[in-house]
Design a protein around this motif. Structure first.
Motif, PDB file in Angstrom:
ATOM      1  N   TYR A  49     113.699  81.560   4.468  1.00  0.00           N
ATOM      2  CA  TYR A  49     112.817  82.634   4.919  1.00  0.00           C
ATOM      3  C   TYR A  49     111.915  82.207   6.082  1.00  0.00           C
ATOM      4  CZ  TYR A  49     114.107  86.001   1.361  1.00  0.00           C
ATOM      5  OH  TYR A  49     114.793  86.919   0.615  1.00  0.00           O
ATOM      6  N   GLY A  50     112.165  81.047   6.641  1.00  0.00           N
ATOM      7  CA  GLY A  50     111.453  80.633   7.860  1.00  0.00           C
ATOM      8  C   GLY A  50     110.009  80.221   7.637  1.00  0.00           C
ATOM      9  N   ILE A  51     109.676  79.780   6.430  1.00  0.00           N
ATOM     10  CA  ILE A  51     108.292  79.321   6.178  1.00  0.00           C
ATOM     11  C   ILE A  51     108.231  77.813   6.437  1.00  0.00           C
ATOM     12  CG2 ILE A  51     106.478  79.059   4.421  1.00  0.00           C
ATOM     13  CD1 ILE A  51     107.606  81.601   3.104  1.00  0.00           C
ATOM     14  N   PRO A  52     107.418  77.366   7.387  1.00  0.00           N
ATOM     15  CA  PRO A  52     107.333  75.926   7.671  1.00  0.00           C
ATOM     16  C   PRO A  52     106.762  75.176   6.473  1.00  0.00           C
ATOM     17  CG  PRO A  52     106.090  77.207   9.307  1.00  0.00           C
ATOM     18  CD  PRO A  52     106.493  78.154   8.226  1.00  0.00           C
ATOM     19  N   LEU A  53     107.320  74.011   6.204  1.00  0.00           N
ATOM     20  CA  LEU A  53     106.924  73.259   5.009  1.00  0.00           C
ATOM     21  C   LEU A  53     106.199  71.967   5.371  1.00  0.00           C
ATOM     22  CD1 LEU A  53     110.115  73.720   2.803  1.00  0.00           C
ATOM     23  CD2 LEU A  53     107.997  75.047   2.788  1.00  0.00           C
ATOM     24  N   THR A  54     105.367  71.521   4.441  1.00  0.00           N
ATOM     25  CA  THR A  54     104.717  70.236   4.564  1.00  0.00           C
ATOM     26  C   THR A  54     104.692  69.589   3.176  1.00  0.00           C
ATOM     27  OG1 THR A  54     102.748  69.084   5.379  1.00  0.00           O
ATOM     28  CG2 THR A  54     102.363  71.191   4.320  1.00  0.00           C
ATOM     29  N   THR A  55     103.949  68.508   3.040  1.00  0.00           N
ATOM     30  CA  THR A  55     103.925  67.773   1.766  1.00  0.00           C
ATOM     31  C   THR A  55     102.493  67.553   1.303  1.00  0.00           C
ATOM     32  OG1 THR A  55     103.765  65.660   2.881  1.00  0.00           O
ATOM     33  CG2 THR A  55     105.999  66.466   2.430  1.00  0.00           C
ATOM     34  N   LEU A  56     102.353  67.182   0.039  1.00  0.00           N
ATOM     35  CA  LEU A  56     101.030  66.810  -0.483  1.00  0.00           C
ATOM     36  C   LEU A  56     100.520  65.543   0.190  1.00  0.00           C
ATOM     37  CD1 LEU A  56     100.938  67.333  -4.370  1.00  0.00           C
ATOM     38  CD2 LEU A  56      99.612  68.522  -2.622  1.00  0.00           C
ATOM     39  N   ASP A  57     101.444  64.668   0.636  1.00  0.00           N
ATOM     40  CA  ASP A  57     101.013  63.460   1.349  1.00  0.00           C
ATOM     41  C   ASP A  57     100.287  63.831   2.637  1.00  0.00           C
ATOM     42  OD1 ASP A  57     101.981  61.655  -0.474  1.00  0.00           O
ATOM     43  OD2 ASP A  57     103.956  61.536   0.443  1.00  0.00           O
ATOM     44  N   ASP A  58     100.850  64.789   3.359  1.00  0.00           N
ATOM     45  CA  ASP A  58     100.231  65.182   4.632  1.00  0.00           C
ATOM     46  C   ASP A  58      99.050  66.128   4.440  1.00  0.00           C
ATOM     47  OD1 ASP A  58     101.829  63.643   6.286  1.00  0.00           O
ATOM     48  OD2 ASP A  58     103.446  65.120   6.238  1.00  0.00           O
ATOM     49  N   HIS A  59      99.084  66.918   3.363  1.00  0.00           N
ATOM     50  CA  HIS A  59      98.005  67.887   3.095  1.00  0.00           C
ATOM     51  C   HIS A  59      97.589  67.801   1.634  1.00  0.00           C
ATOM     52  CE1 HIS A  59      99.613  69.515   6.873  1.00  0.00           C
ATOM     53  NE2 HIS A  59      98.359  69.867   7.071  1.00  0.00           N
ATOM     54  N   PRO A  60      96.799  66.783   1.286  1.00  0.00           N
ATOM     55  CA  PRO A  60      96.405  66.623  -0.119  1.00  0.00           C
ATOM     56  C   PRO A  60      95.404  67.673  -0.611  1.00  0.00           C
ATOM     57  CG  PRO A  60      95.462  64.870   1.242  1.00  0.00           C
ATOM     58  CD  PRO A  60      96.332  65.681   2.146  1.00  0.00           C
ATOM     59  N   VAL A  61      94.859  68.464   0.323  1.00  0.00           N
ATOM     60  CA  VAL A  61      93.971  69.565  -0.063  1.00  0.00           C
ATOM     61  C   VAL A  61      94.627  70.868   0.397  1.00  0.00           C
ATOM     62  CG1 VAL A  61      91.671  70.574   0.199  1.00  0.00           C
ATOM     63  CG2 VAL A  61      91.936  68.082   0.141  1.00  0.00           C
ATOM     64  N   ILE A  62      94.742  71.809  -0.556  1.00  0.00           N
ATOM     65  CA  ILE A  62      95.489  73.048  -0.298  1.00  0.00           C
ATOM     66  C   ILE A  62      94.520  74.225  -0.388  1.00  0.00           C
ATOM     67  CG2 ILE A  62      97.369  74.497  -1.194  1.00  0.00           C
ATOM     68  CD1 ILE A  62      98.595  72.036  -2.440  1.00  0.00           C
ATOM     69  N   ASP A  63      94.651  75.189   0.520  1.00  0.00           N
ATOM     70  CA  ASP A  63      93.742  76.344   0.485  1.00  0.00           C
ATOM     71  C   ASP A  63      94.016  77.243  -0.711  1.00  0.00           C
ATOM     72  OD1 ASP A  63      92.303  76.002   3.079  1.00  0.00           O
ATOM     73  OD2 ASP A  63      94.355  76.053   3.848  1.00  0.00           O
ATOM     74  N   ILE A  64      95.290  77.519  -0.946  1.00  0.00           N
ATOM     75  CA  ILE A  64      95.634  78.492  -1.987  1.00  0.00           C
ATOM     76  C   ILE A  64      97.008  78.117  -2.545  1.00  0.00           C
ATOM     77  CG2 ILE A  64      96.693  80.140  -0.346  1.00  0.00           C
ATOM     78  CD1 ILE A  64      95.393  82.418  -1.863  1.00  0.00           C
ATOM     79  N   ALA A  65      97.118  78.109  -3.868  1.00  0.00           N
ATOM     80  CA  ALA A  65      98.436  77.903  -4.492  1.00  0.00           C
ATOM     81  C   ALA A  65      98.805  79.197  -5.201  1.00  0.00           C
ATOM     82  CB  ALA A  65      98.385  76.745  -5.490  1.00  0.00           C
ATOM     83  N   ILE A  66     100.050  79.601  -5.048  1.00  0.00           N
ATOM     84  CA  ILE A  66     100.508  80.854  -5.668  1.00  0.00           C
ATOM     85  C   ILE A  66     101.713  80.526  -6.546  1.00  0.00           C
ATOM     86  CG2 ILE A  66     101.345  83.198  -5.261  1.00  0.00           C
ATOM     87  CD1 ILE A  66     100.012  83.036  -2.458  1.00  0.00           C
TER      88      ILE A  66
END
Ligand code: 5RP
Length: 238
Positions: free
Chosen positions: A71-88
């Motif tokens: 669906y074209g959603i760019p992905l990253t990892t918890l290593d690169d972004h250990p703080v997340i704005d919103i989890a669904i």
């Protein structure tokens, strides 16, 4: 097609779309797993294209990573972004204290890591999953080495444990983390907080599907065919 599934599908779509509409430009978004999250991914993808939003998703399973890429959603990892704005994410049961059982899809370990890193946890369910008291199957991820003694200890906590078997594979289901899943059938759970802690103490267990520590950051979107109920702890407690 199963005609009775249509209202359920409509409810899941409602909940998923509603959650995707909460995502804002620039956010890092935890992408849960399952059929309700699927609709969230669908809607988020169309918002990315239509509104030119820029977001990064952290998938909680191979299934979600594959879908998000499609669906074209760019992905990253918890290593690169250990703080997340919103989890669904979805859930299998939610009680009125916003404690939940997750893990029907065997993804609850990564789902818990992602929820724990998030500032807001949006839970998308059809309203039939709202219950006064949790009970039934609690999935537990375990390293294969420790499975037999762990099952004995789980039995001691009052459940009937069974190693999850594959539908299109002989033998145990292997989780995305290379482990077994034990489905633990409990009667009504009197104290989900204590049970989550007791399960966590058993050697070899990675995570249970009990999510009792997220009530403070959780907003539950419980959808019927046409309308959504929005539940957060501040709505429930005086
Ligand atoms: C996967 C999960 C799912 O989020 C949960 O089972 C709900 O799935 P669905 O939205 O398909 O009913 O915990 O491990």
């Amino acid at each position: 097609m199963d005609e009775t599934a249509q209202p359920l599908t409509a409810a899941k779509r409602q909940a998923g779309y509603h959650a995707a509409n909460l995502v804002e430009d620039g956010m890092v978004v935890g992408l849960g797993t399952g059929s309700t999250v699927y609709f969230m991914i669908e809607r988020l993808s169309s918002r990315l294209k239509g509104e030119k939003l820029s977001v990064l998703g952290i998938p909680t399973s191979y299934q979600t990573a594959i879908r998000a890429r499609e669906y074209g959603i760019p992905l990253t990892t918890l290593d690169d972004h250990p703080v997340i704005d919103i989890a669904i994410d979805g859930a299998d049961q939610v009680d009125f204290g916003l404690r939940m059982i997750k893990g029907r899809g065997g993804a609850h370990t990564r789902e818990k890591c992602v929820a724990a890193a998030a500032s807001r946890f949006i839970v998308v369910i059809d309203e039939q999953k709202l219950v006064p008291r949790l009970g039934g199957v609690v999935p537990v991820e375990i390293i294969p080495f420790g499975v037999r003694p762990a099952m004995n200890q789980l039995r001691g906590l009052g459940c009937l444990p069974a190693i999850r078997e594959g539908g299109k594979k002989d033998g145990p289901v292997i989780s995305d983390n290379g482990n077994f899943i034990i489905d633990c059938k409990f009667p009504e759970i009197e104290n989900p907080v204590e049970l989550e802690m007791a399960i966590a103490k058993i050697p070899g267990i990675v995570e249970s599907g009990l999510f009792t520590g997220f009530s403070g950051i959780a907003t539950v979107i419980a959808a019927g065919e046409k309308k959504c109920k929005i539940l957060s702890l501040t709505d429930i407690l005086p």
